[in-house]
Design an enzyme around this catalytic site. Structure first.
Site, PDB file in Angstrom:
ATOM      1  CE  LYS A   1      -3.249   1.935   4.909  1.00 17.99           C
ATOM      2  NZ  LYS A   1      -2.915   1.372   3.593  1.00 17.99           N
TER       3      LYS A   1
ATOM      4  CB  SER B   1      -0.954   0.015   1.202  1.00 18.19           C
ATOM      5  OG  SER B   1      -0.238   0.063   2.414  1.00 18.19           O
TER       6      SER B   1
END
Length: 638
Positions: free
Chosen positions: A544, A501
């Site tokens: 996030k 990611s």
């Protein structure tokens, strides 16, 4: 693409407006695929037509089975009471007979009367017994004992009931699987120093209690007990249940009751991993268990109307035994359920998680003297949970605020970017930024991953670095080798780095270093890339975004901070209200991108074509530069 506040908020208020007038509590809402498979399995007889139920986390299996048996019954179910009777021909081999459900006690009373009656006067009783208990095994036994008396029966016991159905239970659940619980046992007794067994020591397990109906077994419990799986397969293949010899090998006593014929439908309950392992490792599994009932953990509103979900919540409220939900509480419950599912248009079917939420909310409502659960009570529970679970996240953020971990949230730096990561520690999961840096130097085009060299890189992260290396080579080194090499690293990272990611952030960082273009430190970025620079979805996008927002909020929002995420993750956005409000006020920004070039333009505030042209020019200059090392020039006086 700049994501607006409206796009961040699911249409929860509109959902709550669809509040129905009546509810029909149900645990099977959204389980059409699974119930269809079970209906097919229960419409088939035979030894090779059993099923496997994939049960996701939070599913209350007992509730599901209870509701299923009301909707679907096994078409070939035929239950009996089972009784073991003394065998005049062998004291150690008692006979088993089957009787119509609920008739076992009455039969033994009538049989006792038969033995008390003189043999010459039994004909009428025998005829009545055959008429009242019309099974072949009963008739065979009556033929054997028609002229026998109590004195002709071995031992001191005439019979024992091992299975008697007081009510017709369609599904029997065995979730605590041991050999005794599943298959039963024959115990031993010591009489005047002699070890033996007898009728009253025969104890049936779940298999015999469910005989003639449906037996649900916890697959993980079954497989954790050595030998039970193989024994179950043998019974299903042969349709016969043979009792094991009682006692251990050194004290075993010969006692062999007549085998019981088995006619049963078995449903194994477990996770998909167990199902996959059984299919892969056991060649008999596919033959014995051809039906897969895959229960879902989510309720997709793109496929189903919302109204049935109210019925599911009514079932959750009933099982949780809580105060009723006020209409203004539904939007928060929907948001919680949507957050659990990770999609804006899907609601969680995690019954246990929802029960816990409602019970906490009900306790707060009761403490305030309310007769129902208000939205403010649910909100208070969510805030308390965030506070309870936030200790590790607070410690991590404090280390950044105090400068122990360096993370810049303003200014511009060449070859430095804030990647977004998820940390799991001590049972807590939260998002936080991680500083990624890249440097370039004269070389042969290699990209050195310092984390990999220091053995702190997982396989997936290593794959991500290789993919971004392939992208750079594909764009800038098609016709000739690159003269620049680069190094890249997660700064102040002391544990293994894994996942892909961060590959978008790493690629943008490298391109920044190659083009000598500064990156806006107020923007953090997450996403995976392929070899063509397309940005791909990642996990935990909400955590996030919120992790970086919390840091920026603690330092003071400037209006220039925000995050860049893959456009493929837009359907998963389900953020805290304070984040949405900050986006709405223009104090925090969320951008969605489909290609690395879009992300690079946002980070550098420069045109991508000009940046790539600058990189190509720099590479071309190096390609045609005299490559004699400086120290050699000095030695030769050049």
């Amino acid at each position: 693409m700049h994501v607006t506040a409206d796009a961040l908020q699911p249409a929860i208020d509109n959902w709550a407006e669809q509040y129905p007038d009546t509810f029909s509590p149900s645990a099977l809402v959204g389980q059409n695929r699974a119930t269809s498979a079970l209906h097919q399995a229960l419409s088939i007889a035979g030894r090779y037509a059993h099923g496997f139920l994939v049960t996701p986390a939070g599913l209350r299996t007992y509730d599901v089975l209870q509701e299923l048996q009301q909707l679907h019954t096994w078409d070939f179910a035929e239950k009996y009471d089972w009784v073991y009777l003394a065998n005049p021909g062998s004291a150690s081999e008692p006979r088993c007979i089957n009787l119509p459900c609920g008739k076992a006690s009455a039969f033994l009373t009538d049989l006792w009367t038969l033995f008390e009656t003189p043999v010459a006067n039994r004909q009428e009783l025998l005829t009545a017994l055959r008429d009242n208990y019309p099974t072949e095994r009963v008739h065979d036994y009556l033929a054997t004992v028609a002229e026998k008396n109590f004195e002709d029966l071995p031992g001191s016991e005439m019979a024992t009931i091992i299975v008697q159905h007081e009510e017709n239970q369609a599904v029997t659940l065995c979730d605590r699987v041991t050999e005794t619980n599943l298959f039963g046992s024959i115990r031993l007794q010591s009489v005047e120093g002699t070890i033996s067994s007898d009728l009253h020591l025969i104890e049936a397990g779940a298999l015999l209690k469910a005989n003639g109906g449906v037996l649900a077994i916890d697959a993980e419990e079954l497989l954790s007990q050595p030998g039970l799986w193989r024994k179950l397969k043998y019974i299903l293949r042969t349709s016969q249940f043979h009792w094991p010899q009682p006692g251990e090998a050194n004290i075993a006593a010969f006692y062999r009751p007549e085998p019981v014929p088995v006619h049963i439908k078995v449903l194994l309950l477990g996770e998909r991993d167990i199902y996959g392992q059984l299919r892969e490792l056991d060649r008999d599994f596919d033959n014995l268990f051809p039906y897969l009932a895959d229960f879902s953990g989510h309720y997709p509103l793109s496929q189903f109307p919302l109204a049935p979900y109210f019925d599911y919540l009514a079932y959750v409220q009933r099982e949780a035994a809580v105060l009723p939900l006020n209409r203004n509480a539904y939007p928060l419950v929907f948001k919680f359920a949507s957050r659990l599912s990770d999609y804006q248009t899907e609601l969680s079917l995690d019954t246990i998680a929802l029960m816990q939420l409602l019970r906490e909310s009900s306790a707060i409502a009761a403490a305030h003297g309310c007769n129902d659960i208000q939205g403010e009570h649910v909100q208070q529970v969510l805030q308390q949970r965030k506070y309870r679970d936030g200790y590790i996240a607070d410690l991590s953020r404090r280390s950044i605020l105090e400068g122990q971990v360096y993370i810049a949230t303003d200014g511009q730096v060449v070859g430095q970017v804030n990647g977004l990561t998820v940390v799991t520690a001590g049972g807590s999961e939260f998002g936080e930024p991680s500083r990624i840096t890249a440097t370039v130097h004269y070389g042969d085009g290699d990209i050195i991953d310092i984390d990999r060299k220091s053995e702190l890189s997982g396989n997936i992260h290593t794959k991500g670095v290789m993919i971004l290396s392939a992208y750079i080579a594909n764009v800038f080194a098609r016709s000739e080798a690159m003269s620049l090499s680069a190094t890249i690293v997660f700064e102040q990272s002391y544990h293994e780095v894994d996942g892909d990611s961060a590959s978008l952030a790493e690629l943008c960082c490298l391109l920044s270093a190659l083009a000598e273009a500064p990156i806006e430190q107020g923007l953090a970025i997450t996403g995976a890339v392929d070899q063509f620079g397309r940005v791909q979805a990642i996990g935990a996008v909400n955590e996030k975004i919120e992790g970086y927002f919390s840091l920026c909020q603690a330092r003071g929002l400037t209006g220039h901070q925000g995050v860049i995420i893959p456009a493929a993750n837009l359907s998963q956005l389900n953020l805290e209200p304070e984040v949405i409000e900050a986006v709405k006020a223009g104090q925090y920004h969320i951008y969605a991108v489909n290609h690395v070039t879009e992300a690079l333009e946002l980070l550098t505030q420069s045109d991508q074509k000009k940046l790539y042209a600058r990189i190509e020019q720099r590479l071309d200059e190096l390609q045609h530069t005299d490559r004699v090392p400086n120290w050699w020039r000095r030695l030769l006086g050049r």
